[in-house]
Motif scaffolding. Structure first.
Motif, PDB file in Angstrom:
ATOM      1  N   ASN A   1       0.726  -1.288   0.022  1.00 39.25           N
ATOM      2  CA  ASN A   1      -0.058   0.071   0.214  1.00 39.25           C
ATOM      3  C   ASN A   1       0.977   1.412  -0.049  1.00 39.25           C
ATOM      4  OD1 ASN A   1      -2.492  -1.429   0.013  1.00 39.25           O
ATOM      5  ND2 ASN A   1      -2.820  -0.940   2.183  1.00 39.25           N
TER       6      ASN A   1
ATOM      7  N   VAL B   1      -8.305  -8.595   1.394  1.00 41.80           N
ATOM      8  CA  VAL B   1      -8.600  -7.562   2.725  1.00 41.80           C
ATOM      9  C   VAL B   1      -7.294  -6.602   2.915  1.00 41.80           C
ATOM     10  CG1 VAL B   1     -10.610  -8.700   3.636  1.00 41.80           C
ATOM     11  CG2 VAL B   1      -8.300  -9.546   4.234  1.00 41.80           C
ATOM     12  N   GLY B   2      -6.423  -6.540   2.144  1.00 37.58           N
ATOM     13  CA  GLY B   2      -5.138  -5.828   2.304  1.00 37.58           C
ATOM     14  C   GLY B   2      -4.791  -5.400   3.386  1.00 37.58           C
TER      15      GLY B   2
ATOM     16  N   LEU C   1     -10.671   3.237   4.186  1.00 32.21           N
ATOM     17  CA  LEU C   1     -10.540   2.508   5.574  1.00 32.21           C
ATOM     18  C   LEU C   1     -11.880   2.141   6.206  1.00 32.21           C
ATOM     19  CD1 LEU C   1      -7.171   3.857   6.558  1.00 32.21           C
ATOM     20  CD2 LEU C   1      -7.465   1.920   4.884  1.00 32.21           C
TER      21      LEU C   1
ATOM     22  N   HIS D   1     -13.522  -2.903   0.071  1.00 33.48           N
ATOM     23  CA  HIS D   1     -14.545  -2.062  -0.754  1.00 33.48           C
ATOM     24  C   HIS D   1     -15.048  -2.695  -2.054  1.00 33.48           C
ATOM     25  CE1 HIS D   1     -11.754   1.344  -1.759  1.00 33.48           C
ATOM     26  NE2 HIS D   1     -11.058   0.366  -1.559  1.00 33.48           N
TER      27      HIS D   1
ATOM     28  N   GLY E   1      -0.692  10.064   0.490  1.00 32.04           N
ATOM     29  CA  GLY E   1      -1.712  10.542   1.557  1.00 32.04           C
ATOM     30  C   GLY E   1      -3.091  10.435   1.418  1.00 32.04           C
ATOM     31  N   MET E   2      -3.917  10.386   2.447  1.00 33.13           N
ATOM     32  CA  MET E   2      -5.475  10.392   2.200  1.00 33.13           C
ATOM     33  C   MET E   2      -5.944  11.682   3.001  1.00 33.13           C
ATOM     34  SD  MET E   2      -6.237   6.461   2.927  1.00 33.13           S
ATOM     35  CE  MET E   2      -4.844   5.932   3.835  1.00 33.13           C
TER      36      MET E   2
ATOM     37  N   LYS F   1       1.660   6.733  -6.789  1.00 32.37           N
ATOM     38  CA  LYS F   1       0.440   7.828  -7.103  1.00 32.37           C
ATOM     39  C   LYS F   1       0.988   9.369  -7.045  1.00 32.37           C
ATOM     40  CE  LYS F   1      -3.461   4.919  -5.477  1.00 32.37           C
ATOM     41  NZ  LYS F   1      -4.270   4.529  -4.258  1.00 32.37           N
TER      42      LYS F   1
ATOM     43  N   THR G   1       1.747   8.847   4.855  1.00 35.93           N
ATOM     44  CA  THR G   1       1.102   8.075   5.666  1.00 35.93           C
ATOM     45  C   THR G   1       1.938   7.232   6.794  1.00 35.93           C
ATOM     46  OG1 THR G   1      -0.707   7.825   4.118  1.00 35.93           O
ATOM     47  CG2 THR G   1      -0.805   6.534   6.100  1.00 35.93           C
TER      48      THR G   1
HETATM   49  P1  ADP Z   1      -6.085  -2.364  -1.906  1.00 37.36           P
HETATM   50  O1  ADP Z   1      -5.021  -1.811  -1.431  1.00 37.36           O
HETATM   51  O2  ADP Z   1      -6.219  -3.656  -2.303  1.00 37.36           O
HETATM   52  O3  ADP Z   1      -7.123  -1.493  -2.648  1.00 37.36           O
HETATM   53  P2  ADP Z   1      -6.366  -2.157   1.141  1.00 37.36           P
HETATM   54  O4  ADP Z   1      -7.502  -2.595   2.077  1.00 37.36           O
HETATM   55  O5  ADP Z   1      -5.252  -2.362   1.283  1.00 37.36           O
HETATM   56  O6  ADP Z   1      -7.045  -2.447  -0.403  1.00 37.36           O
HETATM   57  O7  ADP Z   1      -6.309  -0.548   1.015  1.00 37.36           O
HETATM   58  C1  ADP Z   1      -7.551   0.329   0.581  1.00 37.36           C
HETATM   59  C2  ADP Z   1      -7.262   1.751  -0.042  1.00 37.36           C
HETATM   60  O8  ADP Z   1      -6.685   2.497   1.146  1.00 37.36           O
HETATM   61  C3  ADP Z   1      -6.358   1.604  -0.751  1.00 37.36           C
HETATM   62  O9  ADP Z   1      -6.668   1.299  -2.249  1.00 37.36           O
HETATM   63  C4  ADP Z   1      -5.540   3.110  -0.855  1.00 37.36           C
HETATM   64  O10 ADP Z   1      -6.663   3.921  -1.576  1.00 37.36           O
HETATM   65  C5  ADP Z   1      -5.904   3.228   0.592  1.00 37.36           C
HETATM   66  N1  ADP Z   1      -4.740   3.124   1.402  1.00 37.36           N
HETATM   67  C6  ADP Z   1      -4.067   2.275   2.134  1.00 37.36           C
HETATM   68  N2  ADP Z   1      -3.021   2.524   2.528  1.00 37.36           N
HETATM   69  C7  ADP Z   1      -2.532   3.666   2.210  1.00 37.36           C
HETATM   70  C8  ADP Z   1      -1.317   4.309   2.266  1.00 37.36           C
HETATM   71  N3  ADP Z   1      -0.353   3.943   2.978  1.00 37.36           N
HETATM   72  N4  ADP Z   1      -1.363   5.481   1.697  1.00 37.36           N
HETATM   73  C9  ADP Z   1      -2.570   6.217   0.772  1.00 37.36           C
HETATM   74  N5  ADP Z   1      -3.469   5.405   0.597  1.00 37.36           N
HETATM   75  C10 ADP Z   1      -3.593   4.196   1.234  1.00 37.36           C
END
Ligand code: ADP
Length: 670
Positions: A33, A120-121, A89, A94, A79-80, A40, A173
């Motif tokens: 991730n 479920v990453g 999250l 999702h 970042g988010m 990105k 993040t």
């Molecule tokens: P996936 O990576 O398979 O989409 P995850 O549950 O691991 O599913 O993560 C969900 C979403 O959260 C990711 O698609 C991403 O948009 C966001 N995300 C997770 N970790 C990070 C991070 N370190 N920095 C930015 N966005 C993140």
């Protein structure tokens, strides 16, 4: 507190409470991730000139605090925002959650399967953490948010004021895991150990494109003091240094010309835990709808457990440099189970399950191509390095034969030409093609003998009889050999080019030189009709059979119920100098197959239909006739039993009653 959606809760609950065997993969998920988030930002910088980015600064950082029992994965990626935190999250998996809702009822049982299906990453963190905190600052927003959750009911999101020490001054993040307490069954301390984390990073994320850095403790010699005496002993001190743990550039992405054999060998040995260099290293680069790179190895020796049921075949599967499966079995057919290697495709999605992969169709397509590649490489090896190929075949040939047997011969075209057998005539290993090309023009079949000892086979009367004919015999000593040949039934090949050239020399039409496909039956020299006798010999044998009907039925009776189905004149042993008798088999089960099948862990009580064949030209035959004519039933029984027993012995089959055999020999001497 914001609540998780119902389906998310169920999924989370299932996952956290399942005894998922590969908890450690959470680290790979978080690093992936982080790598995606950096990607990105990097991509944004490519199209948006306001994004000033120093590429060298892009990195992932792993750190831990033993006392606080926290493990942190940080990145300086995109970042988010608050909304993204909520969306990404707040809903577990999702992309798959709708589907999950539908299949929820039947999906309850198998957590591993569910994890595999929905990927479920991020949430895999809850397999090891009792609480997860995400500190994040989206690029160009100037705001920091904190997301916290215990992974049970829900989560909280709050903005962190600039006055807070946790405020982030850079985009990116931090995912902070507070590890679960150790229980009797599980210890989470390994995620607080420098070398264990290092190992996990190298194992799963070695080829992530960005550096994964961690503080590591090192040791160095202190400078020698000026006034040190002669007895000075060097002193050491430990210090900490930020180190890049992963290797970053995948070896398979490099051009073969840029990598030395040595490097490939080292990669092979360290990755696949072998201490012998591979016999062959080759790669594949596929472009088009499905793009991937494969780096494949044929090991130099067979792993000790290759033929045990514990052996797991498979190739390492990477998705954009991130390991998603250590042994992807679907990429290799069973008969190539010995091949090791790496397949990397950006088109295969990251999915944390080792048990299930959704992209079966993609895998099938890759597997097909990989199989072809392996076959081609083995053919090349057979043709340009025969000695190495023979070693390879000693190691792995058995599996290829099983491949033909298990596919009921369907794989004969692909694997048949990779097989080697011992030629009695050439006294070396030959391919079926080499055998066929060396055949005299009147030979109609490929002859083989099966048994456990090559030297004994070479001396068997049925073998020497065929050799005397001028035909070669393949001596097969592996128990799978005959089953493989039976599955093949015939060898289909295109004869060597010389034949076609001869045709041209003879002035035949151009079309005639197109080599014709030929089919040769595979015949066991000890089974059925070999069709070797001339018309005259056949006729003579028929007449002899008719004339001696009484003798044969008396002999059959003398041997007792069920010993043989028939006593007859041999069309194999036709010269005075040949053996007086031999045992052959009628029908599908040969004598050797009977032995193999009954020797297995679950004896099958299979019986071949034995035939006692007599050499009508041998002096013993006249003795038998005399005993029959003189109505000397005792003598006939004695001779019959002796002939039968010695024929069995020559076949390598134990005589049914060794004591009776010994007594019979004495009777003869007395
Ligand atoms: P996936 O990576 O398979 O989409 P995850 O549950 O691991 O599913 O993560 C969900 C979403 O959260 C990711 O698609 C991403 O948009 C966001 N995300 C997770 N970790 C990070 C991070 N370190 N920095 C930015 N966005 C993140």
């Amino acid at each position: 507190m914001r609540k998780f959606k119902t389906e998310s809760k169920k999924l989370l609950d299932l996952m956290i409470n399942s005894i998922y065997t590969n908890r450690e993969i959470f680290l790979r998920e978080l690093i992936s991730n982080a790598s995606d988030a950096i990607d990105k930002l990097y991509f944004k910088s490519l199209t948006d000139s306001t994004v000033a980015l120093n590429q060298d600064d892009l990195a992932i950082r792993v750190s831990f605090d033993k006392d606080a029992r926290t493990l942190t994965v940080s990145d300086n990626g995109i970042g988010m925002t608050e909304e993204e935190l909520e969306r990404n999250l707040g809903t577990i998996a999702h992309s798959g959650s709708e589907e999950f809702k539908e299949t929820n009822a039947e999906a309850q049982g198998d957590a591993v399967d569910i994890i595999g299906r929905f990927g479920v990453g991020f949430y895999s963190a809850f397999m090891v953490a009792k609480e997860v905190t995400v500190m994040t600052r989206a690029y160009a927003t100037g705001k920091t948010f904190r997301w916290t959750s215990d992974g049970v009911e829900g989560y909280a999101i709050e903005e962190v004021p600039a006055t807070d020490p946790a405020f982030k001054f850079e985009s990116g993040t931090d995912v902070i895991l507070t590890l679960k307490d150790n229980t009797d069954d599980a210890s989470y301390d390994e995620y607080l150990s420098e070398w264990q984390l290092k190992d996990l990073i190298q194992r799963y994320s070695n080829y992530v494109r960005y550096p994964v850095k961690m503080m590591v403790t090192k040791s160095r010699q202190k400078p020698k003091p000026e006034d040190a005496g002669d007895d000075y002993q060097p002193e050491y001190e430990s210090y900490e240094e930020l180190e890049t743990i992963n290797s970053m550039t995948p070896i398979w992405k490099k051009k073969a010309s840029e990598v030395t054999d040595e490097e490939y060998n080292e990669f092979y040995k360290s990755t696949f835990h072998d201490y012998t260099d591979p016999a062959r290293t080759f790669s594949l680069h596929a472009e088009g709808a499905l793009e991937y790179d494969a780096l494949l190895f044929i090991p130099g020796r067979a792993p000790f457990d290759l033929y045990s049921k514990d052996y797991e075949k498979g190739l390492e599967l990477y998705s954009s440099n991130v390991l998603i499966m250590e042994k992807c079995a679907d990429l290799l057919p069973d008969y190539y189970n010995f091949v090791r290697g790496v397949v990397d495709s950006a088109d295969v999605h990251l999915n944390i399950s080792r048990e299930t992969l959704q992209q079966t169709r993609q895998l099938t397509a890759m597997a097909k191509r990989i199989e072809k590649k392996i076959t081609g490489e083995l053919e090349r090896m057979r043709d340009d390095d025969r000695a190495a190929y023979e070693t390879f075949f000693e190691n792995f040939g058995r599996g290829l034969k099983y491949g033909i047997y298990q596919s009921y011969g369907m794989k004969a075209a692909e694997l048949g030409d990779l097989l080697l057998f011992w030629s009695a005539k050439e006294q070396k290993m030959v391919t079926l093609k080499e055998y066929a090309d060396a055949m005299p023009s009147d030979q109609k079949a490929i002859y083989y003998a099966a048994g456990d000892d090559r030297d004994r086979l070479a001396k068997m009367p049925v073998v020497t009889a065929v050799l005397d004919h001028g035909y070669d015999v393949l001596l097969c000593t592996q128990d799978v050999d005959e089953f493989c040949f039976q599955a093949m039934r015939e060898y289909v090949f295109t004869p060597a080019a010389e034949a076609a050239e001869d045709a041209v020399a003879d002035g035949e039409a151009a079309e005639a030189q197109e080599p014709q496909e030929k089919r040769l039956e595979l015949k066991n020299v000890a089974s059925g009709d070999l069709d070797l006798a001339t018309e005259d010999e056949k006729k003579a044998a028929e007449e002899a059979a008719k004339a001696n009907e009484g003798l044969f039925s008396a002999m059959k009776e003398a041997l007792g119920e069920g010993a043989v189905t028939k006593v007859t004149v041999s069309a194999r042993l036709t010269k005075e100098t040949d053996a007086p008798a031999c045992i052959t088999a009628e029908g599908p089960v040969s004598l050797e197959m009977e032995k193999v099948l009954n020797a297995g862990p679950m004896p099958e009580d299979v019986k071949s239909q034995r035939v006692l064949e007599l050499n009508a030209q041998h002096p013993v035959f006249a003795k038998l006739q005399a005993a029959q004519e003189g109505e000397d039933a005792d003598k006939l029984k004695l001779y019959t039993e002796l002939l039968y027993d010695q024929a069995l012995l020559m076949e390598g089959i134990a005589v049914p009653d060794p004591v009776a055999f010994a007594q019979n020999v004495c009777k003869l001497m007395a």
